[in-house]
Design a protein around this motif. Structure first.
Motif, PDB file in Angstrom:
ATOM      1  N   TYR A   1      38.324  37.826  49.108  1.00 38.03           N
ATOM      2  CA  TYR A   1      37.208  38.542  48.476  1.00 38.03           C
ATOM      3  C   TYR A   1      37.212  38.356  46.953  1.00 38.03           C
ATOM      4  O   TYR A   1      36.232  37.885  46.376  1.00 38.03           O
ATOM      5  N   SER A   2      38.344  38.676  46.310  1.00 41.05           N
ATOM      6  CA  SER A   2      38.393  38.544  44.837  1.00 41.05           C
ATOM      7  C   SER A   2      38.446  37.067  44.427  1.00 41.05           C
ATOM      8  O   SER A   2      37.946  36.708  43.363  1.00 41.05           O
ATOM      9  N   THR A   3      38.999  36.237  45.280  1.00 41.22           N
ATOM     10  CA  THR A   3      39.030  34.794  45.033  1.00 41.22           C
ATOM     11  C   THR A   3      37.607  34.251  44.916  1.00 41.22           C
ATOM     12  O   THR A   3      37.282  33.510  43.995  1.00 41.22           O
ATOM     13  N   VAL A   4      36.747  34.660  45.849  1.00 37.31           N
ATOM     14  CA  VAL A   4      35.334  34.243  45.852  1.00 37.31           C
ATOM     15  C   VAL A   4      34.619  34.838  44.642  1.00 37.31           C
ATOM     16  O   VAL A   4      33.869  34.152  43.949  1.00 37.31           O
ATOM     17  N   ARG A   5      34.899  36.103  44.332  1.00 33.98           N
ATOM     18  CA  ARG A   5      34.264  36.752  43.168  1.00 33.98           C
ATOM     19  C   ARG A   5      34.598  35.985  41.891  1.00 33.98           C
ATOM     20  O   ARG A   5      33.723  35.665  41.089  1.00 33.98           O
ATOM     21  N   ILE A   6      35.874  35.667  41.719  1.00 33.46           N
ATOM     22  CA  ILE A   6      36.310  34.974  40.500  1.00 33.46           C
ATOM     23  C   ILE A   6      35.736  33.558  40.464  1.00 33.46           C
ATOM     24  O   ILE A   6      35.101  33.152  39.485  1.00 33.46           O
ATOM     25  N   ALA A   7      35.936  32.809  41.564  1.00 34.76           N
ATOM     26  CA  ALA A   7      35.531  31.393  41.587  1.00 34.76           C
ATOM     27  C   ALA A   7      34.037  31.224  41.356  1.00 34.76           C
ATOM     28  O   ALA A   7      33.602  30.257  40.733  1.00 34.76           O
ATOM     29  N   SER A   8      33.234  32.183  41.819  1.00 34.79           N
ATOM     30  CA  SER A   8      31.770  32.066  41.667  1.00 34.79           C
ATOM     31  C   SER A   8      31.347  32.202  40.197  1.00 34.79           C
ATOM     32  O   SER A   8      30.219  31.866  39.842  1.00 34.79           O
ATOM     33  N   LEU A   9      32.263  32.643  39.336  1.00 29.96           N
ATOM     34  CA  LEU A   9      31.937  32.815  37.910  1.00 29.96           C
ATOM     35  C   LEU A   9      32.581  31.737  37.032  1.00 29.96           C
ATOM     36  O   LEU A   9      32.424  31.757  35.813  1.00 29.96           O
ATOM     37  N   LEU A  10      33.342  30.816  37.641  1.00 28.48           N
ATOM     38  CA  LEU A  10      34.096  29.834  36.843  1.00 28.48           C
ATOM     39  C   LEU A  10      33.202  28.685  36.389  1.00 28.48           C
ATOM     40  O   LEU A  10      32.291  28.282  37.095  1.00 28.48           O
ATOM     41  N   PRO A  11      33.493  28.123  35.186  1.00 32.53           N
ATOM     42  CA  PRO A  11      32.773  26.928  34.737  1.00 32.53           C
ATOM     43  C   PRO A  11      33.088  25.755  35.670  1.00 32.53           C
ATOM     44  O   PRO A  11      34.060  25.824  36.430  1.00 32.53           O
ATOM     45  N   PRO A  12      32.283  24.661  35.637  1.00 34.55           N
ATOM     46  CA  PRO A  12      32.370  23.570  36.622  1.00 34.55           C
ATOM     47  C   PRO A  12      33.764  23.035  36.945  1.00 34.55           C
ATOM     48  O   PRO A  12      34.163  23.035  38.098  1.00 34.55           O
ATOM     49  N   ARG A  13      34.566  22.642  35.969  1.00 37.05           N
ATOM     50  CA  ARG A  13      35.860  21.994  36.296  1.00 37.05           C
ATOM     51  C   ARG A  13      37.000  22.996  36.473  1.00 37.05           C
ATOM     52  O   ARG A  13      38.124  22.605  36.745  1.00 37.05           O
ATOM     53  N   ALA A  14      36.718  24.283  36.298  1.00 35.91           N
ATOM     54  CA  ALA A  14      37.775  25.297  36.368  1.00 35.91           C
ATOM     55  C   ALA A  14      38.324  25.409  37.788  1.00 35.91           C
ATOM     56  O   ALA A  14      37.628  25.101  38.755  1.00 35.91           O
ATOM     57  N   LYS A  15      39.587  25.816  37.873  1.00 38.16           N
ATOM     58  CA  LYS A  15      40.251  25.917  39.187  1.00 38.16           C
ATOM     59  C   LYS A  15      40.998  27.237  39.303  1.00 38.16           C
ATOM     60  O   LYS A  15      41.480  27.771  38.292  1.00 38.16           O
ATOM     61  N   ILE A  16      41.131  27.723  40.541  1.00 32.10           N
ATOM     62  CA  ILE A  16      41.924  28.913  40.794  1.00 32.10           C
ATOM     63  C   ILE A  16      42.968  28.591  41.859  1.00 32.10           C
ATOM     64  O   ILE A  16      42.653  28.014  42.896  1.00 32.10           O
ATOM     65  N   ILE A  17      44.217  28.898  41.549  1.00 25.74           N
ATOM     66  CA  ILE A  17      45.293  28.792  42.543  1.00 25.74           C
ATOM     67  C   ILE A  17      45.553  30.212  43.028  1.00 25.74           C
ATOM     68  O   ILE A  17      45.782  31.112  42.219  1.00 25.74           O
ATOM     69  N   THR A  18      45.450  30.429  44.346  1.00 28.46           N
ATOM     70  CA  THR A  18      45.668  31.767  44.880  1.00 28.46           C
ATOM     71  C   THR A  18      46.822  31.742  45.867  1.00 28.46           C
ATOM     72  O   THR A  18      46.866  30.888  46.759  1.00 28.46           O
ATOM     73  N   LEU A  19      47.760  32.655  45.683  1.00 30.51           N
ATOM     74  CA  LEU A  19      48.995  32.694  46.455  1.00 30.51           C
ATOM     75  C   LEU A  19      48.932  33.785  47.514  1.00 30.51           C
ATOM     76  O   LEU A  19      48.613  34.933  47.200  1.00 30.51           O
ATOM     77  N   GLU A  20      49.210  33.439  48.780  1.00 33.71           N
ATOM     78  CA  GLU A  20      49.218  34.433  49.855  1.00 33.71           C
ATOM     79  C   GLU A  20      50.501  34.274  50.675  1.00 33.71           C
ATOM     80  O   GLU A  20      50.838  33.188  51.106  1.00 33.71           O
ATOM     81  N   PHE A  21      51.187  35.412  50.885  1.00 32.58           N
ATOM     82  CA  PHE A  21      52.467  35.425  51.602  1.00 32.58           C
ATOM     83  C   PHE A  21      52.260  35.338  53.104  1.00 32.58           C
ATOM     84  O   PHE A  21      53.054  34.744  53.821  1.00 32.58           O
ATOM     85  N   ASN A  22      51.190  35.971  53.603  1.00 34.44           N
ATOM     86  CA  ASN A  22      50.937  36.119  55.039  1.00 34.44           C
ATOM     87  C   ASN A  22      50.068  34.967  55.542  1.00 34.44           C
ATOM     88  O   ASN A  22      48.896  34.854  55.152  1.00 34.44           O
ATOM     89  N   PRO A  23      50.617  34.093  56.409  1.00 34.04           N
ATOM     90  CA  PRO A  23      49.852  32.926  56.865  1.00 34.04           C
ATOM     91  C   PRO A  23      48.563  33.259  57.609  1.00 34.04           C
ATOM     92  O   PRO A  23      47.585  32.506  57.526  1.00 34.04           O
ATOM     93  N   ASP A  24      48.553  34.394  58.299  1.00 31.02           N
ATOM     94  CA  ASP A  24      47.336  34.797  59.028  1.00 31.02           C
ATOM     95  C   ASP A  24      46.223  35.163  58.048  1.00 31.02           C
ATOM     96  O   ASP A  24      45.060  34.825  58.242  1.00 31.02           O
ATOM     97  N   TYR A  25      46.603  35.861  56.962  1.00 31.75           N
ATOM     98  CA  TYR A  25      45.621  36.189  55.916  1.00 31.75           C
ATOM     99  C   TYR A  25      45.114  34.894  55.277  1.00 31.75           C
ATOM    100  O   TYR A  25      43.925  34.717  55.059  1.00 31.75           O
ATOM    101  N   ALA A  26      46.036  33.980  54.979  1.00 30.60           N
ATOM    102  CA  ALA A  26      45.659  32.713  54.322  1.00 30.60           C
ATOM    103  C   ALA A  26      44.645  31.941  55.161  1.00 30.60           C
ATOM    104  O   ALA A  26      43.669  31.399  54.645  1.00 30.60           O
ATOM    105  N   LYS A  27      44.849  31.950  56.484  1.00 33.74           N
ATOM    106  CA  LYS A  27      43.944  31.234  57.401  1.00 33.74           C
ATOM    107  C   LYS A  27      42.536  31.823  57.336  1.00 33.74           C
ATOM    108  O   LYS A  27      41.550  31.103  57.266  1.00 33.74           O
ATOM    109  N   ILE A  28      42.461  33.159  57.316  1.00 38.12           N
ATOM    110  CA  ILE A  28      41.156  33.833  57.239  1.00 38.12           C
ATOM    111  C   ILE A  28      40.522  33.546  55.873  1.00 38.12           C
ATOM    112  O   ILE A  28      39.349  33.179  55.773  1.00 38.12           O
TER     113      ILE A  28
END
Ligand code: 763
Ligand code: MG
Length: 214
Positions: free
Chosen positions: A71-98
């Motif tokens: 949710y916050s990943t999408v919120r942040i990424a939707s506001l980033l300039p064109p070449r900007a990148k976000i690395i997001t870390l998730e401990f739980n593989p099931d959450y990461a898949k979703i």
């Protein structure tokens, strides 16, 4: 077999949001969490504060600790300039898949890298693995007792530069007392508290924005 809450959240996105439209994905998740089932997304109220900080910082490199369903990943990424990148870390593989599927539905996969594993192991490898020099913005939203040790780790690994912004969720509820004490009393940070509410509730919570002074 029973579905999980993240699976039901993803289905709500696929049912109610428009592919490639990040704002509709954010809206669909907030509606699901208000009308159907509470979930630990930063939410719409704190999300607006997050949006304003991201827009002000205009970061090129972002680290998010705690992806959950993206949710916050999408919120942040939707506001980033064109070449900007976000690395997001998730401990739980099931959450990461979703999260990967929510991010794909929003059409933001090119700006986002979802990495699975513990922050304590991944932070020291950021430079060599992802060619990161420093992070312009770090959004802390993972285990609340990891905010302080991971902040010190980011400092020690040279991943913060003069002006890097740390934005921390849940500093009141569930609470991160040792982290707050550190960023509010350290001469190396200038901190500011944004009072708000715990996502989808009336309970107090807030975000702490801290500028690293170098
Ligand atoms: O617990 C929360 N978030 C953390 C998830 C695990 O994160 C684990 N995790 C994710 C990457 C990562 C990397 N390394 C280690 C652990 C790592 C969290 C909890 C609540 C909340 C508030 C009131 C309640 F009654 C119940 C829950 C609200 C929030 O907004 C939260 O963010
Ligand atoms: Mg949170």
């Amino acid at each position: 077999t029973q579905s999980t809450r993240p699976q039901r959240l993803l289905h709500a996105v696929q049912k109610n949001a428009t592919r490639g439209d990040p704002r509709s994905v954010v809206k669909a998740i907030d509606n699901f969490c208000r009308q159907k089932e509470w979930a630990m997304n930063v939410g719409d109220e704190k999300g607006c504060i997050l949006d304003s900080v991201v827009s002000e910082v205009n970061p090129v490199t972002v680290l998010e600790l705690g992806t959950y369903c993206g949710y916050s990943t999408v919120r942040i990424a939707s506001l980033l300039p064109p070449r900007a990148k976000i690395i997001t870390l998730e401990f739980n593989p099931d959450y990461a898949k979703i999260a990967r599927q929510v991010i794909a539905w929003a059409g933001l996969e090119d700006k986002i890298q979802v990495v699975e594993g513990p922050s304590g192991e991944w932070i020291p490898k950021m430079k060599e693995q992802f060619g990161v020099k420093t992070f312009d913005l770090v959004f802390l939203d993972h285990w609340k007792d990891r905010y302080l040790p991971d902040t010190k780790l980011l400092e020690d690994c040279g991943l913060l530069r003069k002006g890097s912004i740390l934005l921390a969720d849940n500093v009141i509820c569930p609470g991160t007392p040792d982290y707050l004490e550190y960023v509010r009393n350290s001469p190396r940070y200038k901190s500011q508290y944004f009072k708000s509410h715990l996502e989808y509730t009336k309970a107090e919570d807030g975000l702490e924005k801290s500028v690293f002074l170098g």
